[in-house]
Design a protein around this motif. Structure first.
Motif, PDB file in Angstrom:
ATOM      1  N   UNK A  99       0.803  -1.224   0.000  1.00 19.91           N
ATOM      2  CA  UNK A  99       0.000   0.000   0.000  1.00 19.91           C
ATOM      3  C   UNK A  99       0.837   1.274   0.000  1.00 19.91           C
ATOM      4  N   UNK A 100       2.088   1.194   0.414  1.00 22.09           N
ATOM      5  CA  UNK A 100       2.902   2.404   0.471  1.00 22.09           C
ATOM      6  C   UNK A 100       4.383   2.058   0.348  1.00 22.09           C
ATOM      7  N   UNK A 101       5.169   3.106   0.150  1.00 17.34           N
ATOM      8  CA  UNK A 101       6.616   2.943   0.006  1.00 17.34           C
ATOM      9  C   UNK A 101       7.247   2.629   1.364  1.00 17.34           C
ATOM     10  N   UNK A 173      -5.903  -4.901  -8.335  1.00 18.51           N
ATOM     11  CA  UNK A 173      -4.804  -3.945  -8.459  1.00 18.51           C
ATOM     12  C   UNK A 173      -3.571  -4.504  -7.753  1.00 18.51           C
ATOM     13  N   UNK A 174      -2.763  -5.281  -8.474  1.00 21.09           N
ATOM     14  CA  UNK A 174      -1.544  -5.822  -7.891  1.00 21.09           C
ATOM     15  C   UNK A 174      -0.485  -4.733  -7.809  1.00 21.09           C
ATOM     16  N   UNK A 175       0.168  -4.648  -6.669  1.00 22.09           N
ATOM     17  CA  UNK A 175       1.262  -3.697  -6.452  1.00 22.09           C
ATOM     18  C   UNK A 175       2.566  -4.481  -6.273  1.00 22.09           C
ATOM     19  N   UNK A 176       3.686  -3.756  -6.293  1.00 24.41           N
ATOM     20  CA  UNK A 176       4.996  -4.411  -6.222  1.00 24.41           C
ATOM     21  C   UNK A 176       5.948  -3.617  -5.344  1.00 24.41           C
ATOM     22  N   UNK A 177       6.751  -4.347  -4.600  1.00 27.71           N
ATOM     23  CA  UNK A 177       7.888  -3.799  -3.873  1.00 27.71           C
ATOM     24  C   UNK A 177       9.146  -4.391  -4.490  1.00 27.71           C
ATOM     25  N   UNK A 178      10.109  -3.523  -4.827  1.00 29.94           N
ATOM     26  CA  UNK A 178      11.315  -3.946  -5.530  1.00 29.94           C
ATOM     27  C   UNK A 178      12.535  -3.536  -4.703  1.00 29.94           C
ATOM     28  N   UNK A 179      13.502  -4.453  -4.611  1.00 32.59           N
ATOM     29  CA  UNK A 179      14.787  -4.175  -3.980  1.00 32.59           C
ATOM     30  C   UNK A 179      15.894  -4.692  -4.892  1.00 32.59           C
ATOM     31  N   UNK A 180      16.974  -3.919  -4.977  1.00 32.17           N
ATOM     32  CA  UNK A 180      18.134  -4.327  -5.772  1.00 32.17           C
ATOM     33  C   UNK A 180      19.392  -4.163  -4.934  1.00 32.17           C
ATOM     34  N   UNK A 181      20.100  -5.240  -4.802  1.00 28.97           N
ATOM     35  CA  UNK A 181      21.419  -5.235  -4.151  1.00 28.97           C
ATOM     36  C   UNK A 181      22.438  -5.674  -5.188  1.00 28.97           C
ATOM     37  N   UNK A 182      23.389  -4.810  -5.521  1.00 31.00           N
ATOM     38  CA  UNK A 182      24.321  -5.108  -6.605  1.00 31.00           C
ATOM     39  C   UNK A 182      25.667  -4.461  -6.304  1.00 31.00           C
ATOM     40  N   UNK A 183      26.727  -5.247  -6.410  1.00 36.88           N
ATOM     41  CA  UNK A 183      28.100  -4.761  -6.240  1.00 36.88           C
ATOM     42  C   UNK A 183      28.930  -5.189  -7.445  1.00 36.88           C
ATOM     43  N   UNK A 184      29.799  -4.301  -7.888  1.00 35.40           N
ATOM     44  CA  UNK A 184      30.647  -4.588  -9.051  1.00 35.40           C
ATOM     45  C   UNK A 184      32.025  -3.957  -8.831  1.00 35.40           C
ATOM     46  N   UNK A 185      33.111  -4.693  -9.130  1.00 32.65           N
ATOM     47  CA  UNK A 185      34.447  -4.137  -8.897  1.00 32.65           C
ATOM     48  C   UNK A 185      34.912  -3.143  -9.947  1.00 32.65           C
ATOM     49  N   UNK A 186      34.148  -2.978 -11.043  1.00 39.23           N
ATOM     50  CA  UNK A 186      34.600  -2.106 -12.132  1.00 39.23           C
ATOM     51  C   UNK A 186      33.663  -0.939 -12.406  1.00 39.23           C
ATOM     52  N   UNK A 187      32.441  -0.929 -11.879  1.00 42.24           N
ATOM     53  CA  UNK A 187      31.503   0.165 -12.141  1.00 42.24           C
ATOM     54  C   UNK A 187      31.698   1.250 -11.094  1.00 42.24           C
ATOM     55  N   UNK A 188      32.005   2.486 -11.504  1.00 40.99           N
ATOM     56  CA  UNK A 188      32.196   3.550 -10.512  1.00 40.99           C
ATOM     57  C   UNK A 188      30.887   3.924  -9.818  1.00 40.99           C
TER      58      UNK A 188
END
Length: 294
Positions: A99-101, A173-188
């Motif tokens: 229902x909310x962020x 009315x389907x809602x979505x919660x999204x999380x992204x965890x990402x680490x990279x040794x070459x991307x500044x």
């Protein structure tokens, strides 16, 4: 009185016959088992993140009107943990998460658990993609790498046919919660947030959840390659050898003494009579060749 007694008995018997017995009734039974997490093929992923690379695996849990998927990508760093995109989809009635962020405190707790030891800073200006705005935090990793933790709340995920007013009224009315965890040794650090810009959530309906529920368990298992054992090679060189040594059957552990010997003739050579002895070898036939073997 006799008639009254008989009538009372019949009425009591009729009343007993109307009592429902659940063991004698039939009908459809809905199983009440807990949902299980299972692996599915990458084709069933509920979201796309093209800049993150190829999908390693997809883990999902499907409930009645609730779906949670963890889409795992390769981790090129030495850090523990997975580079993963987590998507939770459900109806607003399933909980406050739909229902909310998320709150700032909840995000800080999630980052500490996902990226221990990495100094993350929440960026004041939010990012944006086709589903709306998203928040994110970045942190330096080594000399040139970085880590990203992003979050987004999408109020409605529906096909284009349900984007009209009538479609929104008829469809859940389907809602979505999204999380992204990402680490990279070459991307500044200043560029890693661009991963979230390419997020694409697939449209979800009740039929989509039913399909994913039956897709559970269709994930492919990568079989380990069998170890390759190099075949033993024997060098064959024709040369003059007086006698070929053959080990006879002896108990293990004894010294490797030559029990009997046999002369292997070369082309044109005639053996003496005493060299034409029959030698008994344990189930090892002599090769039919004119060349001497070591």
């Amino acid at each position: 009185m006799r008639f009254l007694a008989v009538s009372t008995l019949l009425l009591s018997l009729a009343g007993c016959s109307t009592v429902s017995d659940p063991f004698l009734e039939t009908g459809s039974i809905r199983p009440d088992a807990p949902p299980l997490s299972s692996d599915v093929a990458p084709d069933f992923a509920a979201a796309l993140l093209p800049a993150a690379g190829a999908v390693e695996s997809v883990r999902q849990t499907v409930r009645d009107d609730d779906l949670e998927q963890t889409i795992v990508y390769a981790n090129a760093t030495a850090m523990a943990g997975e580079n993963a995109l987590t998507v939770r989809i459900g109806l607003p009635g399933k909980g406050a998460a739909f229902r909310r962020a998320p709150t700032r405190g909840a995000i800080l707790a999630e980052m500490r658990a996902s990226l221990p030891g990495v100094a993350m800073t929440i960026e004041p200006a939010p990012g944006g993609n086709m589903h709306g705005v998203y928040g994110y935090a970045t942190g330096a990793l080594g000399a040139s790498g970085s880590c990203l933790y992003a979050w987004q709340y999408v109020k409605r995920i529906a096909p284009a046919a349900e984007a009209t007013a009538v479609g929104q009224w008829r469809a859940p009315a389907y809602a979505a919660q999204v999380r992204l965890r990402f680490c990279d040794p070459a991307i500044p650090r200043e560029r890693i947030a661009a991963l979230m810009d390419g997020l694409r959530l697939k449209p979800v309906t009740r039929e989509t959840l039913d399909m994913l529920r039956f897709a559970a368990g269709n994930g492919s298992i990568r079989a380990k390659a069998a170890p390759v054992v190099a075949a033993e090679t024997v060098s064959v060189e024709p040369r003059r050898v007086a006698k070929r040594s053959v080990v006879a059957e002896e108990p293990a552990g004894e010294s490797a003494a030559v029990a009997r010997t046999v002369r292997v003739p070369l082309p044109g050579e005639i053996l003496a009579e005493d060299d034409k002895r029959e030698v008994k070898v344990a189930k090892v036939p002599l090769p039919e060749t004119t060349a001497a073997l070591d």
